[in-house]
Design an enzyme around this catalytic site. Structure first.
Site, PDB file in Angstrom:
ATOM      1  N   LYS A   1       8.503  -0.713  -3.775  1.00  0.00           N
ATOM      2  CA  LYS A   1       8.649   0.618  -4.380  1.00  0.00           C
ATOM      3  C   LYS A   1       8.552   0.505  -5.899  1.00  0.00           C
ATOM      4  O   LYS A   1       9.144  -0.392  -6.486  1.00  0.00           O
ATOM      5  CB  LYS A   1      10.020   1.180  -3.955  1.00  0.00           C
ATOM      6  CG  LYS A   1      10.361   2.532  -4.535  1.00  0.00           C
ATOM      7  CD  LYS A   1       9.558   3.654  -3.933  1.00  0.00           C
ATOM      8  CE  LYS A   1       9.697   4.925  -4.758  1.00  0.00           C
ATOM      9  NZ  LYS A   1       8.555   5.826  -4.607  1.00  0.00           N
TER      10      LYS A   1
ATOM     11  N   CYS B   1       0.465   6.762 -11.715  1.00  0.00           N
ATOM     12  CA  CYS B   1       1.278   7.683 -10.920  1.00  0.00           C
ATOM     13  C   CYS B   1       1.003   9.122 -11.342  1.00  0.00           C
ATOM     14  O   CYS B   1       1.194   9.478 -12.510  1.00  0.00           O
ATOM     15  CB  CYS B   1       2.765   7.401 -11.076  1.00  0.00           C
ATOM     16  SG  CYS B   1       3.750   8.545 -10.102  1.00  0.00           S
TER      17      CYS B   1
ATOM     18  N   LYS C   1      -2.930  -1.284 -11.504  1.00  0.00           N
ATOM     19  CA  LYS C   1      -3.232  -0.307 -10.448  1.00  0.00           C
ATOM     20  C   LYS C   1      -3.775   0.967 -11.073  1.00  0.00           C
ATOM     21  O   LYS C   1      -3.098   1.619 -11.866  1.00  0.00           O
ATOM     22  CB  LYS C   1      -1.990  -0.007  -9.603  1.00  0.00           C
ATOM     23  CG  LYS C   1      -2.311   0.902  -8.418  1.00  0.00           C
ATOM     24  CD  LYS C   1      -1.179   0.989  -7.421  1.00  0.00           C
ATOM     25  CE  LYS C   1      -1.549   1.862  -6.234  1.00  0.00           C
ATOM     26  NZ  LYS C   1      -0.431   2.003  -5.283  1.00  0.00           N
TER      27      LYS C   1
ATOM     28  N   GLY D   1      -4.082   9.003   2.490  1.00  0.00           N
ATOM     29  CA  GLY D   1      -4.324   9.040   3.930  1.00  0.00           C
ATOM     30  C   GLY D   1      -5.794   8.807   4.232  1.00  0.00           C
ATOM     31  O   GLY D   1      -6.621   8.685   3.313  1.00  0.00           O
TER      32      GLY D   1
ATOM     33  N   GLY E   1      -6.364   2.752  -0.314  1.00  0.00           N
ATOM     34  CA  GLY E   1      -6.720   4.159  -0.151  1.00  0.00           C
ATOM     35  C   GLY E   1      -7.214   4.474   1.245  1.00  0.00           C
ATOM     36  O   GLY E   1      -8.346   4.158   1.589  1.00  0.00           O
TER      37      GLY E   1
END
Lengths: 244, 308
Positions: B45, B131, B166, B218, B244
């Site tokens: 996390k 983010c 990232k 998703g 992804g």
């Protein structure tokens, strides 16, 4: 938590848009009333969390309201069809502080978890009083089933078309040792204010995973941040912080 | 070296499957279900300098073949991660961990990364400059090549372990950001973070998510992620981690053909908690079906159409 396949035995309408589903499978991970299962539906990405109404052996009863495409799809499923379930989710109600005369308050589709809870409390020799709140008479369900268990049931409706006219709090008895409740948040707030004893409240939130991984359903409490799906859905009255 | 093993920035992975940050917590929820040592590693996390509650709820919305989240980096802060989460994780996970870090300033990133770099359990630092769910931080670093450079440069100056940047897909040309990170000393690039998305509830006419917008992920995003992995792998020399919409062993192989050295699995974990274990177990059979002897040999192995 367990992932298992359940087979639908029966699906029947109980009231307007409310369906009772009975299915059998491995119920071993379901340990307390107030827990929920998370149902996978073909073509839907996220699972649908639904609270457990009752467990008897390998038979699971769920009651849900048709609110969108997912629950409509579930309602169209027939006996013999299978469901992929995550079971044993959430903490459930703690029965130990119930005292001698607990009262249970269920609002709308917050009613189902009260069934197994009432059954467990009655099995421990406690008289159980239940107050159910609905908007109108055509929404009312499970009164006979709860009475058949041996519970004392009071029905309230907002429009007065059945039972006591008013909210679930208008049916609250004078004296009780403890309360358990489940329902929409405005009702939980009203119950929180109206009750004089301590108790436990079951909350709803939009969830991602349902088992504590994604932090999608977090809330602030007086005892720290909690995940409704994993540390809840049941919170003790003393730890609730309404201003989130 | 097994047929599934890959080398990510100098550290051998038994297999390329890595649960993505934010979908696997600090691992325990999944360790209750299966032995998580079957994974290559996992990305924890996202951790910040200070404790964060994150955004108001609702934080989740469903979409066709995916979901939107606006969690907003809820985490206990780096000090408690080190004092509480890592010791607890040590009991159930015995491989080097990918520590995911986010921040609101260059100093934040450097501070948090330096602390985590000192932890024996940490193998890689994955620096989240992407983010979409926090203001004044996160993605704002990952959409500006100069800011991305500054963050990675500062992190590299205070750490010894491999640093993986990232990246956000919410940019015009992701290779520009990737190259800026490589120039700053990044040892690897992971991509993509979520795509900025939105849903509206027809009954209330309000956005489903309290924060209005959130990160879309998703299976629906897989082709976008694959395309960006392909572009990035051809633009930089450092290893690329593909992220992804991955939910099957076939997706892992496709990502690797596009240029990924390892592959992260995100949203799939939330609907099937066994998703990563199933992918690892399905890899040998899937490799056999496509005549793949060793996964490391197919990295970037996509062939081109002949021009006529």
């Amino acid at each position: 938590m367990k992932q298992s396949i359940f087979t639908i035995e029966r699906s029947r309408p109980l009231a307007r848009d409310v369906v009772e589903l009975r299915a059998h499978g491995d119920t071993s991970a379901i340990t307390a009333p107030g827990q929920f299962v998370n149902i996978r539906l073909t073509g839907k990405f996220l699972r649908r969390p639904i609270s457990v109404c009752n467990v008897a052996g390998d038979e699971l009863t769920l009651i849900y309201k048709i609110v969108g495409g997912g629950t409509r799809q579930l309602a169209a499923m027939r006996p013999g069809q299978t469901l992929d379930l995550l079971t044993g989710l959430g903490n459930g109600y703690d029965l130990s502080p119930a005292g001698d005369s607990p009262v249970l308050l269920g609002g709308g589709v917050g009613t189902p978890p009260m069934f197994w809870l009432a059954r467990e409390l009655l099995a421990r020799g406690k008289p159980v009083r239940i107050v159910l709140g609905f908007n109108t008479a055509d929404e009312v369900f499970y009164v006979d089933e709860l009475r058949a268990l041996g519970a004392d049931v009071t029905v309230t409706t907002v429009d007065g078309s059945r039972g006591v006219k008013g909210f679930v709090t208008d049916g609250l008895p004078q004296d009780y040792s403890y309360f358990y409740t489940c329902g929409p948040e405005p009702m939980l707030r009203a119950v929180f204010r109206a009750t004089k004893t301590s108790g436990q409240l079951s909350f709803e939130e939009r969830m991602g995973c349902g088992f504590g991984a994604c932090m999608g359903c977090s809330c602030k409490t007086l005892t720290g941040y909690k995940r409704i799906c994993k540390d809840g859905p049941v919170l003790r009255k003393e730890e609730i912080a309404w201003e989130r | 070296m097994g047929a599934l093993s890959v080398n990510l920035c100098g550290i051998e992975l038994d297999n390329p499957v890595i649960p993505a940050s934010g979908t696997f917590g600090y691992g325990y929820e999944f360790a209750e279900l299966y032995d998580i040592n079957c994974l290559g590693t996992f990305s924890c996390k996202g951790t910040t300098r200070q404790e964060r509650f994150g955004n108001p709820t609702p934080r989740i919305a469903e979409c066709s073949a995916g979901m939107i989240n606006a969690v907003g980096l809820q985490n206990p802060g780096v000090d408690r991660v080190i004092a509480e989460e890592l010791p607890r994780l040590k009991k159930c996970f015995h491989k080097p961990l990918m520590a995911n870090v986010s921040g609101f300033s260059v100093e934040d990133y450097a501070y948090t990364c330096q602390k985590l770099d000192e932890q024996e359990q940490v193998g890689w630092l994955e620096v989240n400059i992407s983010c979409p769910n926090v203001h004044g931080g996160g993605m704002s670093f990952g959409t500006d090549p100069r800011a991305a450079y500054e963050v990675i440069k500062a992190v590299k100056a205070v750490t010894r372990k491999p640093v993986i940047a990232k990246l956000s897909p919410n940019v015009t040309d992701i290779t520009v950001i990737a190259k800026a990170c490589e120039d700053a000393g990044a040892d690897g690039i992971s991509l993509i973070n979520t795509l900025l998305g939105m849903r509206i509830d027809l009954r209330t006419r309000k956005p489903v998510i309290a924060n209005t917008m959130g990160g879309f992920s998703g299976p629906a995003v897989f082709p976008v992620a694959l395309r960006m992995v392909y572009q990035t792998a051809r633009a930089v020399k450092v290893p690329v981690v593909g992220v992804g919409g991955v939910s099957t062993a076939e997706d892992v192989i496709e990502m690797m053909l596009a240029g990924a050295t390892a592959v992260e699995v995100g949203a799939a974990n939330l609907v099937d908690p066994f998703a990563c274990k199933k992918i690892v177990e399905a890899l040998p059979e899937t490799m056999a079906r496509y005549q793949i002897a060793a996964l490391r040999e197919i990295i970037g192995g996509v062939k081109q159409w002949e021009k006529t």
